[in-house]
Design a protein around this motif. Structure first.
Motif, PDB file in Angstrom:
ATOM      1  N   GLY A  41       0.827  -1.201   0.000  1.00 41.44           N
ATOM      2  CA  GLY A  41       0.000   0.000   0.000  1.00 41.44           C
ATOM      3  C   GLY A  41       0.859   1.248   0.000  1.00 41.44           C
ATOM      4  O   GLY A  41       2.074   1.134   0.071  1.00 41.44           O
ATOM      5  N   PRO A  42       0.336   2.465  -0.049  1.00 42.29           N
ATOM      6  CA  PRO A  42      -1.105   2.736  -0.040  1.00 42.29           C
ATOM      7  C   PRO A  42      -1.771   2.339  -1.367  1.00 42.29           C
ATOM      8  O   PRO A  42      -1.169   2.473  -2.421  1.00 42.29           O
ATOM      9  N   PHE A  43      -3.020   1.852  -1.229  1.00 46.03           N
ATOM     10  CA  PHE A  43      -3.766   1.421  -2.410  1.00 46.03           C
ATOM     11  C   PHE A  43      -4.749   2.502  -2.825  1.00 46.03           C
ATOM     12  O   PHE A  43      -4.909   3.516  -2.132  1.00 46.03           O
ATOM     13  N   ASP A  44      -5.398   2.311  -3.973  1.00 44.00           N
ATOM     14  CA  ASP A  44      -6.508   3.201  -4.317  1.00 44.00           C
ATOM     15  C   ASP A  44      -7.747   2.355  -4.572  1.00 44.00           C
ATOM     16  O   ASP A  44      -7.663   1.124  -4.632  1.00 44.00           O
ATOM     17  N   GLU A  45      -8.873   3.031  -4.739  1.00 42.55           N
ATOM     18  CA  GLU A  45     -10.155   2.317  -4.897  1.00 42.55           C
ATOM     19  C   GLU A  45     -10.061   1.321  -6.056  1.00 42.55           C
ATOM     20  O   GLU A  45     -10.625   0.222  -6.006  1.00 42.55           O
ATOM     21  N   ASN A  46      -9.303   1.731  -7.074  1.00 37.22           N
ATOM     22  CA  ASN A  46      -9.146   0.927  -8.265  1.00 37.22           C
ATOM     23  C   ASN A  46      -8.524  -0.449  -7.980  1.00 37.22           C
ATOM     24  O   ASN A  46      -8.899  -1.450  -8.587  1.00 37.22           O
ATOM     25  N   THR A  47      -7.563  -0.450  -7.036  1.00 30.64           N
ATOM     26  CA  THR A  47      -6.897  -1.717  -6.683  1.00 30.64           C
ATOM     27  C   THR A  47      -7.954  -2.717  -6.247  1.00 30.64           C
ATOM     28  O   THR A  47      -7.946  -3.878  -6.663  1.00 30.64           O
ATOM     29  N   PHE A  48      -8.855  -2.254  -5.373  1.00 34.82           N
ATOM     30  CA  PHE A  48      -9.851  -3.180  -4.825  1.00 34.82           C
ATOM     31  C   PHE A  48     -10.876  -3.581  -5.889  1.00 34.82           C
ATOM     32  O   PHE A  48     -11.321  -4.721  -5.923  1.00 34.82           O
ATOM     33  N   ALA A  49     -11.195  -2.624  -6.780  1.00 35.96           N
ATOM     34  CA  ALA A  49     -12.182  -2.933  -7.827  1.00 35.96           C
ATOM     35  C   ALA A  49     -11.652  -4.040  -8.738  1.00 35.96           C
ATOM     36  O   ALA A  49     -12.428  -4.835  -9.268  1.00 35.96           O
ATOM     37  N   LYS A  50     -10.324  -4.094  -8.895  1.00 35.36           N
ATOM     38  CA  LYS A  50      -9.749  -5.073  -9.827  1.00 35.36           C
ATOM     39  C   LYS A  50      -9.483  -6.453  -9.194  1.00 35.36           C
ATOM     40  O   LYS A  50      -9.130  -7.392  -9.887  1.00 35.36           O
ATOM     41  N   LEU A  51      -9.621  -6.541  -7.876  1.00 35.55           N
ATOM     42  CA  LEU A  51      -9.305  -7.818  -7.218  1.00 35.55           C
ATOM     43  C   LEU A  51     -10.361  -8.878  -7.557  1.00 35.55           C
ATOM     44  O   LEU A  51     -11.543  -8.553  -7.696  1.00 35.55           O
ATOM     45  N   PRO A  52      -9.930 -10.149  -7.665  1.00 41.34           N
ATOM     46  CA  PRO A  52     -10.922 -11.202  -7.930  1.00 41.34           C
ATOM     47  C   PRO A  52     -11.827 -11.415  -6.713  1.00 41.34           C
ATOM     48  O   PRO A  52     -11.607 -10.807  -5.659  1.00 41.34           O
ATOM     49  N   GLU A  53     -12.777 -12.311  -6.874  1.00 41.08           N
ATOM     50  CA  GLU A  53     -13.718 -12.536  -5.778  1.00 41.08           C
ATOM     51  C   GLU A  53     -13.072 -13.291  -4.624  1.00 41.08           C
ATOM     52  O   GLU A  53     -13.432 -13.116  -3.471  1.00 41.08           O
ATOM     53  N   ARG A  54     -12.105 -14.140  -4.946  1.00 45.14           N
ATOM     54  CA  ARG A  54     -11.485 -14.954  -3.896  1.00 45.14           C
ATOM     55  C   ARG A  54      -9.969 -14.988  -4.003  1.00 45.14           C
ATOM     56  O   ARG A  54      -9.395 -14.369  -4.891  1.00 45.14           O
ATOM     57  N   ASN A  55      -9.345 -15.681  -3.052  1.00 39.91           N
ATOM     58  CA  ASN A  55      -7.890 -15.925  -3.060  1.00 39.91           C
ATOM     59  C   ASN A  55      -7.028 -14.687  -2.851  1.00 39.91           C
ATOM     60  O   ASN A  55      -5.980 -14.546  -3.478  1.00 39.91           O
ATOM     61  N   TRP A  56      -7.458 -13.772  -2.019  1.00 39.07           N
ATOM     62  CA  TRP A  56      -6.579 -12.660  -1.662  1.00 39.07           C
ATOM     63  C   TRP A  56      -6.808 -12.237  -0.210  1.00 39.07           C
ATOM     64  O   TRP A  56      -7.856 -12.524   0.377  1.00 39.07           O
ATOM     65  N   THR A  57      -5.785 -11.613   0.332  1.00 36.16           N
ATOM     66  CA  THR A  57      -5.880 -11.105   1.706  1.00 36.16           C
ATOM     67  C   THR A  57      -5.282  -9.714   1.784  1.00 36.16           C
ATOM     68  O   THR A  57      -4.330  -9.396   1.072  1.00 36.16           O
ATOM     69  N   LEU A  58      -5.866  -8.893   2.655  1.00 34.31           N
ATOM     70  CA  LEU A  58      -5.357  -7.536   2.896  1.00 34.31           C
ATOM     71  C   LEU A  58      -4.848  -7.507   4.334  1.00 34.31           C
ATOM     72  O   LEU A  58      -5.585  -7.881   5.260  1.00 34.31           O
ATOM     73  N   LEU A  59      -3.593  -7.077   4.519  1.00 33.05           N
ATOM     74  CA  LEU A  59      -3.022  -7.030   5.884  1.00 33.05           C
ATOM     75  C   LEU A  59      -2.633  -5.597   6.227  1.00 33.05           C
ATOM     76  O   LEU A  59      -1.969  -4.929   5.424  1.00 33.05           O
ATOM     77  N   VAL A  60      -3.049  -5.132   7.391  1.00 26.30           N
ATOM     78  CA  VAL A  60      -2.756  -3.753   7.802  1.00 26.30           C
ATOM     79  C   VAL A  60      -2.085  -3.756   9.184  1.00 26.30           C
ATOM     80  O   VAL A  60      -2.593  -4.373  10.124  1.00 26.30           O
ATOM     81  N   GLN A  61      -0.937  -3.078   9.269  1.00 27.48           N
ATOM     82  CA  GLN A  61      -0.147  -3.048  10.522  1.00 27.48           C
ATOM     83  C   GLN A  61      -0.621  -1.938  11.478  1.00 27.48           C
ATOM     84  O   GLN A  61      -1.348  -1.046  11.080  1.00 27.48           O
ATOM     85  N   THR A  62      -0.092  -1.974  12.689  1.00 27.05           N
ATOM     86  CA  THR A  62      -0.300  -0.978  13.771  1.00 27.05           C
ATOM     87  C   THR A  62      -1.761  -0.508  13.909  1.00 27.05           C
ATOM     88  O   THR A  62      -2.032   0.672  14.050  1.00 27.05           O
ATOM     89  N   ILE A  63      -2.669  -1.476  13.902  1.00 26.23           N
ATOM     90  CA  ILE A  63      -4.084  -1.153  14.095  1.00 26.23           C
ATOM     91  C   ILE A  63      -4.294  -0.602  15.509  1.00 26.23           C
ATOM     92  O   ILE A  63      -5.184   0.213  15.747  1.00 26.23           O
ATOM     93  N   ASP A  64      -3.453  -1.013  16.463  1.00 20.34           N
ATOM     94  CA  ASP A  64      -3.554  -0.483  17.828  1.00 20.34           C
ATOM     95  C   ASP A  64      -3.364   1.025  17.839  1.00 20.34           C
ATOM     96  O   ASP A  64      -3.897   1.734  18.691  1.00 20.34           O
TER      97      ASP A  64
END
Ligand code: SIN
Ligand code: CO
Length: 393
Positions: free
Chosen positions: A79-102
Protein backbone atom coordinates in the motif's frame (compact mmCIF):
# COMPACT_ATOMS: atom_id res chain seq x y z
CA UNK A 1 -18.95 0.91 28.70
CA UNK A 2 -18.48 -2.56 27.17
CA UNK A 3 -17.44 -5.54 29.30
CA UNK A 4 -13.65 -5.98 29.48
CA UNK A 5 -12.30 -8.88 27.43
CA UNK A 6 -11.16 -11.83 29.53
CA UNK A 7 -9.14 -14.86 28.45
CA UNK A 8 -10.95 -18.16 29.11
CA UNK A 9 -9.76 -21.77 29.15
CA UNK A 10 -6.28 -20.51 29.71
CA UNK A 11 -3.76 -20.97 32.50
CA UNK A 12 -1.01 -18.34 32.25
CA UNK A 13 1.56 -20.25 34.32
CA UNK A 14 1.10 -23.47 32.41
CA UNK A 15 1.22 -21.57 29.10
CA UNK A 16 4.50 -19.86 30.08
CA UNK A 17 6.15 -23.09 31.20
CA UNK A 18 4.96 -25.31 28.36
CA UNK A 19 4.38 -23.15 25.29
CA UNK A 20 5.85 -19.61 25.32
CA UNK A 21 8.81 -19.65 22.90
CA UNK A 22 8.62 -23.45 22.88
CA UNK A 23 5.58 -24.78 21.04
CA UNK A 24 2.43 -23.58 19.26
CA UNK A 25 -0.76 -23.66 21.31
CA UNK A 26 -4.44 -23.45 20.40
CA UNK A 27 -6.75 -21.80 22.93
CA UNK A 28 -10.16 -22.91 21.75
CA UNK A 29 -12.84 -20.29 22.52
CA UNK A 30 -10.25 -18.20 24.41
CA UNK A 31 -12.73 -15.32 24.11
CA UNK A 32 -16.43 -15.95 24.60
CA UNK A 33 -17.20 -13.20 22.10
CA UNK A 34 -15.16 -10.73 20.14
CA UNK A 35 -16.22 -7.14 19.40
CA UNK A 36 -16.14 -6.03 15.78
CA UNK A 37 -13.35 -3.50 16.21
CA UNK A 38 -13.09 -3.01 12.45
CA UNK A 39 -14.87 -4.35 9.37
CA UNK A 40 -13.45 -5.21 5.94
CA UNK A 41 -14.49 -1.87 4.38
CA UNK A 42 -12.88 0.15 7.18
CA UNK A 43 -9.69 -1.88 6.87
CA UNK A 44 -9.64 -1.26 3.11
CA UNK A 45 -10.26 2.46 3.84
CA UNK A 46 -7.20 2.55 6.13
CA UNK A 47 -5.05 0.93 3.45
CA UNK A 48 -5.71 3.92 1.15
CA UNK A 49 -3.87 6.22 3.58
CA UNK A 50 -0.25 7.19 2.90
CA UNK A 51 0.93 6.69 6.55
CA UNK A 52 -0.65 3.25 6.95
CA UNK A 53 1.48 0.17 6.28
CA UNK A 54 -0.52 -2.37 4.30
CA UNK A 55 -0.11 -5.31 1.89
CA UNK A 56 -2.34 -7.32 -0.41
CA UNK A 57 -1.32 -10.89 -1.16
CA UNK A 58 -3.02 -12.83 -3.94
CA UNK A 59 -2.69 -16.60 -3.89
CA UNK A 60 -2.63 -18.76 -7.03
CA UNK A 61 -5.61 -20.98 -6.33
CA UNK A 62 -8.02 -21.81 -3.58
CA UNK A 63 -5.31 -23.18 -1.31
CA UNK A 64 -7.68 -24.60 1.25
CA UNK A 65 -7.56 -27.89 -0.65
CA UNK A 66 -3.78 -28.07 -0.32
CA UNK A 67 -1.91 -29.59 2.61
CA UNK A 68 1.11 -27.55 3.72
CA UNK A 69 2.36 -27.26 0.13
CA UNK A 70 2.75 -24.09 -1.87
CA UNK A 71 2.56 -23.51 -5.62
CA UNK A 72 3.66 -20.78 -8.01
CA UNK A 73 1.64 -17.71 -8.87
CA UNK A 74 1.65 -15.66 -5.65
CA UNK A 75 1.58 -11.86 -5.87
CA UNK A 76 2.47 -9.27 -3.21
CA UNK A 77 1.52 -5.58 -3.46
CA UNK A 78 2.36 -2.84 -0.96
CA UNK A 79 0.00 0.00 0.00
CA UNK A 80 -1.10 2.74 -0.04
CA UNK A 81 -3.77 1.42 -2.41
CA UNK A 82 -6.51 3.20 -4.32
CA UNK A 83 -10.15 2.32 -4.90
CA UNK A 84 -9.15 0.93 -8.27
CA UNK A 85 -6.90 -1.72 -6.68
CA UNK A 86 -9.85 -3.18 -4.82
CA UNK A 87 -12.18 -2.93 -7.83
CA UNK A 88 -9.75 -5.07 -9.83
CA UNK A 89 -9.30 -7.82 -7.22
CA UNK A 90 -10.92 -11.20 -7.93
CA UNK A 91 -13.72 -12.54 -5.78
CA UNK A 92 -11.49 -14.95 -3.90
CA UNK A 93 -7.89 -15.92 -3.06
CA UNK A 94 -6.58 -12.66 -1.66
CA UNK A 95 -5.88 -11.11 1.71
CA UNK A 96 -5.36 -7.54 2.90
CA UNK A 97 -3.02 -7.03 5.88
CA UNK A 98 -2.76 -3.75 7.80
CA UNK A 99 -0.15 -3.05 10.52
CA UNK A 100 -0.30 -0.98 13.77
CA UNK A 101 -4.08 -1.15 14.10
CA UNK A 102 -3.55 -0.48 17.83
CA UNK A 103 -2.37 2.99 16.79
CA UNK A 104 -5.15 3.72 14.28
CA UNK A 105 -8.01 2.21 16.34
CA UNK A 106 -7.10 2.71 20.03
CA UNK A 107 -10.06 0.58 21.27
CA UNK A 108 -8.18 -2.48 19.97
CA UNK A 109 -5.75 -1.97 22.89
CA UNK A 110 -8.17 -4.26 24.76
CA UNK A 111 -6.92 -7.16 22.64
CA UNK A 112 -3.31 -6.28 23.41
CA UNK A 113 -4.10 -6.03 27.14
CA UNK A 114 -5.29 -9.66 27.10
CA UNK A 115 -1.65 -10.67 26.90
CA UNK A 116 -0.35 -8.40 29.67
CA UNK A 117 1.18 -11.43 31.40
CA UNK A 118 3.95 -11.01 28.81
CA UNK A 119 5.97 -7.88 29.71
CA UNK A 120 4.72 -4.85 27.85
CA UNK A 121 8.15 -4.02 26.47
CA UNK A 122 7.88 -7.18 24.34
CA UNK A 123 4.78 -5.87 22.51
CA UNK A 124 5.33 -4.81 18.91
CA UNK A 125 2.04 -4.11 17.17
CA UNK A 126 -1.43 -5.36 16.32
CA UNK A 127 -1.99 -6.39 12.72
CA UNK A 128 -5.37 -7.12 11.16
CA UNK A 129 -5.91 -9.27 8.11
CA UNK A 130 -9.08 -9.58 6.07
CA UNK A 131 -9.19 -12.52 3.67
CA UNK A 132 -11.59 -13.79 1.03
CA UNK A 133 -12.20 -17.52 0.45
CA UNK A 134 -8.81 -19.21 -0.10
CA UNK A 135 -6.85 -16.07 0.78
CA UNK A 136 -3.77 -16.18 3.01
CA UNK A 137 -0.12 -15.18 3.34
CA UNK A 138 1.19 -18.62 2.35
CA UNK A 139 3.38 -21.09 4.25
CA UNK A 140 6.11 -19.21 6.12
CA UNK A 141 7.72 -18.64 9.49
CA UNK A 142 8.42 -15.46 11.46
CA UNK A 143 11.15 -14.50 13.90
CA UNK A 144 8.72 -13.23 16.50
CA UNK A 145 5.98 -14.54 18.78
CA UNK A 146 2.40 -13.91 17.77
CA UNK A 147 -1.08 -14.57 19.16
CA UNK A 148 -3.60 -14.96 16.34
CA UNK A 149 -7.08 -14.05 17.52
CA UNK A 150 -9.85 -15.10 15.15
CA UNK A 151 -12.33 -12.29 14.54
CA UNK A 152 -15.25 -12.72 12.14
CA UNK A 153 -15.51 -15.84 9.96
CA UNK A 154 -13.34 -18.93 9.86
CA UNK A 155 -9.76 -19.63 8.91
CA UNK A 156 -7.92 -22.92 8.57
CA UNK A 157 -4.54 -22.81 10.29
CA UNK A 158 -1.80 -25.36 9.82
CA UNK A 159 1.17 -25.05 12.16
CA UNK A 160 4.41 -27.07 12.24
CA UNK A 161 6.67 -27.80 15.22
CA UNK A 162 8.92 -25.01 16.57
CA UNK A 163 12.39 -25.00 15.05
CA UNK A 164 11.54 -27.58 12.36
CA UNK A 165 11.82 -25.25 9.41
CA UNK A 166 12.27 -27.13 6.14
CA UNK A 167 15.35 -25.92 4.30
CA UNK A 168 13.63 -25.66 0.97
CA UNK A 169 12.22 -22.17 0.62
CA UNK A 170 11.04 -20.09 -2.26
CA UNK A 171 11.34 -16.35 -2.69
CA UNK A 172 8.64 -14.80 -4.81
CA UNK A 173 8.60 -11.02 -5.16
CA UNK A 174 9.22 -10.29 -1.51
CA UNK A 175 7.37 -13.33 -0.16
CA UNK A 176 9.51 -16.02 1.41
CA UNK A 177 7.55 -19.26 1.33
CA UNK A 178 8.33 -22.69 2.67
CA UNK A 179 7.85 -25.21 -0.11
CA UNK A 180 6.23 -27.69 2.26
CA UNK A 181 6.02 -28.41 5.98
CA UNK A 182 4.51 -31.02 8.25
CA UNK A 183 1.55 -29.56 10.15
CA UNK A 184 1.20 -30.64 13.77
CA UNK A 185 -1.85 -28.45 14.28
CA UNK A 186 -4.52 -28.37 11.59
CA UNK A 187 -7.60 -26.53 12.78
CA UNK A 188 -10.42 -24.39 11.50
CA UNK A 189 -10.42 -21.40 13.81
CA UNK A 190 -13.71 -19.80 14.77
CA UNK A 191 -14.45 -16.36 16.25
CA UNK A 192 -12.81 -16.09 19.68
CA UNK A 193 -10.30 -18.92 19.09
CA UNK A 194 -6.68 -17.97 19.79
CA UNK A 195 -3.54 -19.56 18.36
CA UNK A 196 -0.08 -18.85 19.76
CA UNK A 197 2.79 -19.29 17.28
CA UNK A 198 6.37 -19.09 18.59
CA UNK A 199 9.25 -17.77 16.47
CA UNK A 200 10.72 -20.10 13.82
CA UNK A 201 7.55 -22.13 13.52
CA UNK A 202 6.04 -22.87 10.10
CA UNK A 203 2.44 -21.71 9.74
CA UNK A 204 -0.16 -21.07 7.11
CA UNK A 205 -3.66 -19.66 7.43
CA UNK A 206 -6.22 -20.02 4.65
CA UNK A 207 -9.58 -18.33 4.83
CA UNK A 208 -12.71 -20.45 4.75
CA UNK A 209 -15.16 -17.98 3.23
CA UNK A 210 -14.53 -14.36 4.25
CA UNK A 211 -12.70 -13.84 7.53
CA UNK A 212 -10.92 -11.31 9.71
CA UNK A 213 -8.01 -12.08 12.01
CA UNK A 214 -6.04 -10.11 14.61
CA UNK A 215 -2.31 -10.75 15.17
CA UNK A 216 -0.86 -9.50 18.45
CA UNK A 217 2.85 -9.46 17.65
CA UNK A 218 5.82 -9.30 20.03
CA UNK A 219 9.34 -8.11 19.46
CA UNK A 220 12.68 -9.11 20.96
CA UNK A 221 15.88 -7.07 21.01
CA UNK A 222 18.44 -8.21 18.45
CA UNK A 223 22.19 -8.07 19.02
CA UNK A 224 22.68 -6.19 15.75
CA UNK A 225 20.28 -3.46 16.90
CA UNK A 226 22.01 -3.34 20.25
CA UNK A 227 25.34 -2.47 18.64
CA UNK A 228 23.70 0.12 16.39
CA UNK A 229 22.07 1.70 19.49
CA UNK A 230 25.39 1.80 21.31
CA UNK A 231 27.00 3.52 18.32
CA UNK A 232 24.15 6.05 18.25
CA UNK A 233 24.39 6.73 21.96
CA UNK A 234 28.16 7.24 21.82
CA UNK A 235 27.86 9.58 18.90
CA UNK A 236 25.51 11.76 20.92
CA UNK A 237 27.25 11.57 24.31
CA UNK A 238 30.87 10.42 24.18
CA UNK A 239 33.70 12.93 23.93
CA UNK A 240 35.86 11.86 21.03
CA UNK A 241 39.36 10.73 22.03
CA UNK A 242 42.20 10.23 19.59
CA UNK A 243 44.68 7.38 19.95
CA UNK A 244 48.10 8.58 21.22
CA UNK A 245 51.42 6.82 20.65
CA UNK A 246 54.02 8.72 22.69
CA UNK A 247 55.60 5.35 23.48
CA UNK A 248 56.66 4.84 19.87
CA UNK A 249 60.09 3.41 19.08
CA UNK A 250 61.61 2.75 15.69
CA UNK A 251 59.89 -0.26 14.09
CA UNK A 252 61.02 -2.82 11.56
CA UNK A 253 57.39 -3.98 10.99
CA UNK A 254 55.82 -0.81 9.71
CA UNK A 255 52.61 -2.52 8.54
CA UNK A 256 51.90 -4.45 11.76
CA UNK A 257 49.19 -3.24 14.21
CA UNK A 258 50.96 -3.09 17.56
CA UNK A 259 49.60 -4.54 20.87
CA UNK A 260 49.22 -1.02 22.38
CA UNK A 261 46.69 -0.12 19.71
CA UNK A 262 44.71 -3.33 20.25
CA UNK A 263 44.74 -2.74 24.02
CA UNK A 264 43.55 0.85 23.52
CA UNK A 265 40.53 -0.39 21.53
CA UNK A 266 39.81 -3.24 23.95
CA UNK A 267 39.93 -0.91 26.99
CA UNK A 268 37.42 1.42 25.36
CA UNK A 269 35.01 -1.46 24.72
CA UNK A 270 35.56 -2.96 28.21
CA UNK A 271 34.89 0.35 29.94
CA UNK A 272 31.64 0.72 28.07
CA UNK A 273 30.53 -2.84 28.71
CA UNK A 274 31.16 -2.38 32.46
CA UNK A 275 28.94 0.71 32.54
CA UNK A 276 25.56 -0.82 33.47
CA UNK A 277 23.98 2.61 33.75
CA UNK A 278 24.59 3.31 30.06
CA UNK A 279 23.46 -0.16 29.00
CA UNK A 280 20.23 0.20 30.97
CA UNK A 281 19.54 3.63 29.48
CA UNK A 282 20.18 2.37 25.95
CA UNK A 283 17.94 -0.69 26.40
CA UNK A 284 15.19 1.24 28.12
CA UNK A 285 15.15 3.84 25.38
CA UNK A 286 15.25 1.35 22.53
CA UNK A 287 12.53 -0.89 23.94
CA UNK A 288 10.16 2.04 24.33
CA UNK A 289 10.45 3.14 20.69
CA UNK A 290 6.93 3.06 19.25
CA UNK A 291 6.43 0.84 16.22
CA UNK A 292 5.14 3.77 14.15
CA UNK A 293 5.27 7.04 16.07
CA UNK A 294 4.17 8.21 19.48
CA UNK A 295 0.38 8.35 19.73
CA UNK A 296 0.69 10.77 22.67
CA UNK A 297 -1.06 14.09 22.04
CA UNK A 298 -0.21 17.11 24.21
CA UNK A 299 -3.20 18.81 25.90
CA UNK A 300 -4.60 21.92 24.20
CA UNK A 301 -3.65 24.04 27.21
CA UNK A 302 -0.39 23.10 28.93
CA UNK A 303 -0.55 22.33 32.65
CA UNK A 304 1.61 24.47 34.94
CA UNK A 305 4.73 22.94 36.51
CA UNK A 306 3.15 22.78 39.98
CA UNK A 307 0.57 20.22 38.88
CA UNK A 308 -0.24 19.15 42.41
CA UNK A 309 -1.70 22.59 43.11
CA UNK A 310 -3.84 22.72 39.97
CA UNK A 311 -5.07 19.13 39.81
CA UNK A 312 -8.62 19.01 41.19
CA UNK A 313 -9.42 16.48 43.94
CA UNK A 314 -11.58 14.41 41.55
CA UNK A 315 -9.06 14.46 38.69
CA UNK A 316 -6.84 11.47 37.98
CA UNK A 317 -3.69 10.87 35.97
CA UNK A 318 -3.40 7.76 33.81
CA UNK A 319 -0.89 6.57 31.24
CA UNK A 320 -1.72 7.21 27.58
CA UNK A 321 -3.02 3.74 26.57
CA UNK A 322 -1.13 3.45 23.26
CA UNK A 323 2.28 4.50 24.58
CA UNK A 324 5.29 2.17 24.76
CA UNK A 325 6.96 2.24 28.19
CA UNK A 326 9.29 0.46 30.62
CA UNK A 327 11.35 1.17 33.72
CA UNK A 328 14.53 -0.12 35.34
CA UNK A 329 16.49 0.78 38.52
CA UNK A 330 20.05 1.93 38.04
CA UNK A 331 22.48 2.83 40.81
CA UNK A 332 19.74 3.91 43.16
CA UNK A 333 17.87 5.90 40.54
CA UNK A 334 14.77 5.15 38.51
CA UNK A 335 15.27 5.13 34.74
CA UNK A 336 12.09 5.03 32.71
CA UNK A 337 11.23 5.56 29.07
CA UNK A 338 8.02 6.40 27.25
CA UNK A 339 7.75 6.40 23.46
CA UNK A 340 11.51 6.65 22.98
CA UNK A 341 12.12 9.37 25.59
CA UNK A 342 14.18 8.45 28.66
CA UNK A 343 13.93 9.99 32.15
CA UNK A 344 16.16 9.54 35.19
CA UNK A 345 14.71 10.37 38.62
CA UNK A 346 14.95 9.61 42.36
CA UNK A 347 14.14 6.08 43.53
CA UNK A 348 11.21 7.45 45.56
CA UNK A 349 9.32 7.95 42.27
CA UNK A 350 9.46 4.23 41.51
CA UNK A 351 6.32 3.21 43.40
CA UNK A 352 3.93 5.77 41.82
CA UNK A 353 5.50 5.44 38.33
CA UNK A 354 5.19 1.66 38.53
CA UNK A 355 1.54 2.09 39.48
CA UNK A 356 0.94 4.28 36.42
CA UNK A 357 2.72 1.73 34.21
CA UNK A 358 0.54 -1.08 35.49
CA UNK A 359 -2.61 0.79 34.50
CA UNK A 360 -3.53 2.40 37.83
CA UNK A 361 -4.30 6.09 38.18
CA UNK A 362 -2.78 8.71 40.50
CA UNK A 363 -4.60 11.45 42.39
CA UNK A 364 -3.43 14.60 44.20
CA UNK A 365 -3.10 12.65 47.45
CA UNK A 366 -0.70 10.22 45.74
CA UNK A 367 1.50 13.11 44.63
CA UNK A 368 1.42 14.62 48.14
CA UNK A 369 2.59 11.27 49.55
CA UNK A 370 5.85 11.26 47.57
CA UNK A 371 8.94 12.49 49.49
CA UNK A 372 10.17 14.91 46.79
CA UNK A 373 6.61 15.98 46.00
CA UNK A 374 7.55 19.23 44.25
CA UNK A 375 10.00 17.54 41.87
CA UNK A 376 7.52 14.70 41.31
CA UNK A 377 4.73 17.18 40.57
CA UNK A 378 6.99 18.93 38.01
CA UNK A 379 7.84 15.62 36.35
CA UNK A 380 4.16 14.66 36.13
CA UNK A 381 3.32 18.05 34.64
CA UNK A 382 5.92 17.59 31.91
CA UNK A 383 4.61 14.05 31.20
CA UNK A 384 1.06 15.46 30.95
CA UNK A 385 2.26 18.23 28.64
CA UNK A 386 3.94 15.70 26.35
CA UNK A 387 0.70 13.68 26.24
CA UNK A 388 2.25 10.61 27.94
CA UNK A 389 -0.17 11.05 30.86
CA UNK A 390 -3.83 11.88 30.52
CA UNK A 391 -5.90 13.88 33.01
CA UNK A 392 -9.37 12.43 33.51
CA UNK A 393 -12.17 13.42 35.85
C1 SIN B 1 -2.60 -13.64 8.69
O1 SIN B 1 -3.27 -13.03 9.53
O2 SIN B 1 -3.14 -14.20 7.73
C2 SIN B 1 -1.11 -13.73 8.78
C3 SIN B 1 -0.60 -13.78 10.15
C4 SIN B 1 0.75 -14.46 10.21
O3 SIN B 1 1.03 -15.32 9.42
O4 SIN B 1 1.57 -14.16 11.09
CO1 CO C 1 3.26 -15.29 10.15
Amino acid sequence: MTKPLVLRHFDKDSFLSNYWQKAPCLIKAGLSEIPEFICADELAGLSLEEEVESRIICSPTDNSAEHGKTQDGWKLQHGPFDENTFAKLPERNWTLLVQTIDFWIPETQQLVDLFNFIPRWRFDDLMVSYATQGGGVGPHYDNYDVFLVQGAGERRWQVGAKGKIPEEQKYIDGLKHLKAFKPEIDVIMQPGDILYIPPETAHWGVSVGESLGYSVGFRAPQSRDLFAMIANYLEETESNEFFEDVYRKKTNNSSCLEPELIKWAQDKINNLSKNQEVIKQILSNHLSQPKLESCARPPELPFPKFLKETLLPDQKLTLNPGSYFNWVMSEGRLIFSIDGETFSCPATFKEPIERLFSGESLEVTDIEAVKEKFAFSDLLASLVNKGYLIVTA
